[in-house]
Design an enzyme around this catalytic site. Structure first.
Site, PDB file in Angstrom:
ATOM      1  N   LYS A 143     -14.102  11.382  -8.579  1.00 26.27           N
ATOM      2  CA  LYS A 143     -13.056  11.830  -7.658  1.00 26.27           C
ATOM      3  C   LYS A 143     -11.859  12.407  -8.417  1.00 26.27           C
ATOM      4  CE  LYS A 143     -12.563   8.996  -4.344  1.00 26.27           C
ATOM      5  NZ  LYS A 143     -12.243   7.818  -3.516  1.00 26.27           N
ATOM      6  N   SER A 190      -0.916   8.897  -5.786  1.00 29.00           N
ATOM      7  CA  SER A 190      -0.745   7.784  -6.727  1.00 29.00           C
ATOM      8  C   SER A 190      -0.406   8.301  -8.115  1.00 29.00           C
ATOM      9  CB  SER A 190      -2.029   6.946  -6.794  1.00 29.00           C
ATOM     10  OG  SER A 190      -2.076   5.992  -5.762  1.00 29.00           O
ATOM     11  N   LYS A 195      -7.968   4.293 -13.038  1.00 29.54           N
ATOM     12  CA  LYS A 195      -7.274   4.163 -11.750  1.00 29.54           C
ATOM     13  C   LYS A 195      -8.262   3.762 -10.663  1.00 29.54           C
ATOM     14  CE  LYS A 195      -3.383   4.798  -9.468  1.00 29.54           C
ATOM     15  NZ  LYS A 195      -3.699   3.672  -8.585  1.00 29.54           N
ATOM     16  N   LYS A 247     -12.049   0.064 -10.385  1.00 28.16           N
ATOM     17  CA  LYS A 247     -11.995  -0.544  -9.049  1.00 28.16           C
ATOM     18  C   LYS A 247     -11.967  -2.049  -9.204  1.00 28.16           C
ATOM     19  CE  LYS A 247     -11.972   0.872  -4.707  1.00 28.16           C
ATOM     20  NZ  LYS A 247     -11.184   2.038  -4.222  1.00 28.16           N
ATOM     21  N   ASN A 262      -5.192   2.329   8.007  1.00 27.45           N
ATOM     22  CA  ASN A 262      -4.210   3.232   7.400  1.00 27.45           C
ATOM     23  C   ASN A 262      -4.740   4.662   7.309  1.00 27.45           C
ATOM     24  OD1 ASN A 262      -1.868   4.057   5.827  1.00 27.45           O
ATOM     25  ND2 ASN A 262      -3.257   4.101   4.090  1.00 27.45           N
ATOM     26  N   THR A 300      -3.766   9.426   1.815  1.00 24.96           N
ATOM     27  CA  THR A 300      -5.213   9.620   1.979  1.00 24.96           C
ATOM     28  C   THR A 300      -5.513  10.315   3.302  1.00 24.96           C
ATOM     29  OG1 THR A 300      -5.629   7.618   0.671  1.00 24.96           O
ATOM     30  CG2 THR A 300      -7.458   8.498   1.961  1.00 24.96           C
TER      31      THR A 300
END
Length: 466
Positions: free
Chosen positions: A89, A358, A65, A101, A228, A189
């Protein structure tokens, strides 16, 4: 040092505490797979070429992810570094994903919406055909320069190329609701970072160690970045916690108000004007780098990596830094801040809220059912029954407005935010317990917790126990 070097140095420090052997450490630090693609798209009769990457850091658990960013600063080293951060993470917040990523070297502001759609679909096709996008293997999400719009374009491309995959909606997260997205993902987030701040103030000893005032609302806060993440963080801090945010920074400068900025008014102004330069809300200064050097209690870098380096670290005047961005403090700067007694809550924990929600979205897509759909009305009816019983026993009548407020059953956003809060709070407690055990910084403790969990997966899968 490069961004990847910074990350690996932190890994090395905590791995020593766990007595990792050199071979296992080398394996965990390496990128397990990487693709570099040239994306050629015909625009206005000419072929435009773009370079893109997708890195998979660890496949100890699938799918992997990680976000997909569009920026002129995208390169292979940063992509690999960010992929590794995702691995650590996810482990910290107990989300069953490996780390990945991706990015495309492009300035999206230079292209029209139809052009970006063609570029995105061409980039996605390259990744999908090579197995670097799949609900079972590799799941992108929005990042710098991308949004739910780009995720929807990727979803369309995947569905076209893989029409027999019943779980196609799970190939990306951060999608629009009507395409399988989840309520609350856009704010996740920022909301998660606010939960981190709240959790810090539940621990009196942490507040005392940092030298903060006892109440969150009594501390002066600076937020760098109003995209954001930064805007949603500021909104939740302001509305839920009555926080005093004295400065907000963007790429072209910062807005300052010693009495505190009206965040709701700033958000509305920004929507219309695309700038935070509002003289009615504070004084705007055209020197964005100066923002980090202002005196405050809590500094929250929520922009890009390497905001604080050896060049400006001596000018930092804060008690607590909460890393909302990925890698905002270089390794050398981190060491100097620790020596100065500045507490740092690290990025690999702080900004994990996005991947937490997510994960909920991905689960929703592969289970093919909306959260709350089955139990919401059942919950409401049970609460109504309890109110009715109390009214009968006390010979009273509860008013309609009170009943309406009390019986609200949890909807999808309620459940997503509840799960987000639980994940962030539990992770903080794990990290803090490790900190007390190993007597190191919060960053070292976060990596310690992460590596300890990841090592268990490799042992189970047949690697020699370390």
């Amino acid at each position: 040092m490069s961004f990847k070097d910074n990350v690996n140095l932190h890994v090395d420090k905590s791995a020593k505490l766990l007595n990792f052997s050199d071979d296992l450490l080398e394996h965990l630090k390496s990128i397990h797979s990487l693709i570099k693609v040239n994306v050629g798209v015909v625009l206005d009769g000419k072929i435009n070429n773009f370079t893109g990457w997708r890195a998979v850091h660890s496949e100890h658990i699938l799918p992997t992810k990680g976000g997909l960013r569009y920026s002129e600063t995208v390169d292979q080293d940063d992509t690999e570094a960010l992929a590794s951060l995702m691995t650590y993470k996810c482990a910290i917040v107990n989300i069953p994903f490996g780390g990945a990523k991706g990015g495309l070297k492009i300035n999206p502001k230079n292209y029209t919406m139809p052009q970006l759609r063609e570029i995105t679909k061409a980039f996605a096709s390259k990744l999908i055909n090579k197995g670097f996008i799949s609900p079972a293997l590799n799941v992108p999400a929005p990042d710098v320069g991308t949004s739910e719009r780009e995720m929807e374009w990727i979803l369309e491309t995947y569905k076209t190329l893989k029409p027999d995959d019943i779980n196609y909606r799970g190939c990306v997260t951060g999608k629009p609701l009507h395409r399988g997205g989840i309520a609350g993902r856009t704010e996740a987030t920022g909301r998660g970072i606010e939960e981190v701040v709240r959790e810090i103030f539940r621990h009196e000893d942490v507040v005392k160690e940092a030298g903060l005032k006892n109440e969150l609302k009594d501390n002066e806060i600076i937020v760098q970045g109003f995209g954001n993440v930064g805007s949603n963080l500021a909104k939740h801090l302001y509305n839920r916690d009555n926080a005093k945010i004295i400065a907000i920074g963007e790429y072209d400068g910062y807005l300052y108000n010693k009495k505190g900025i009206d965040i709701n008014a700033l958000i509305e102004f920004y929507k219309t004007n695309k700038t935070i330069n509002n003289p009615k809300l504070g004084k705007f200064k055209n020197n964005p780098s100066e923002l980090l050097e202002l005196d405050c209690d809590i500094l929250i870098p929520a922009a890009l990596e390497n905001a604080i380096t050896i060049d400006n670290v001596d000018k930092i005047k804060t008690k607590l830094i909460i890393e909302a961005a990925n890698g905002p403090i270089s390794f050398e700067a981190d060491q100097k801040l620790f020596e100065k007694g500045v507490m740092i809550i690290p990025d690999i924990y702080v900004n994990a809220g996005g991947v937490v929600v997510s994960y909920f979205e991905w689960v929703k897509d592969i289970s093919h059912i909306r959260f709350g759909r089955v139990e919401k009305r059942f919950q409401e009816q049970k609460i109504l029954d309890i109110i009715d019983l109390i009214d009968k026993k006390t010979n009273t009548k509860t008013d309609f407005d009170t009943i309406k407020k009390i019986i609200h059953g949890a909807d999808e956003e309620d459940l997503a935010f509840s799960g987000l809060e639980d994940s962030m709070r539990n992770a903080f407690i794990e990290i803090y317990n490790a900190k007390k055990q190993i007597k190191k910084s919060f960053r070292d403790s976060a990596y310690y917790v992460s590596l300890k969990k990841i090592r268990n997966f490799y042992t189970v899968e047949g690697f020699p126990k370390r």
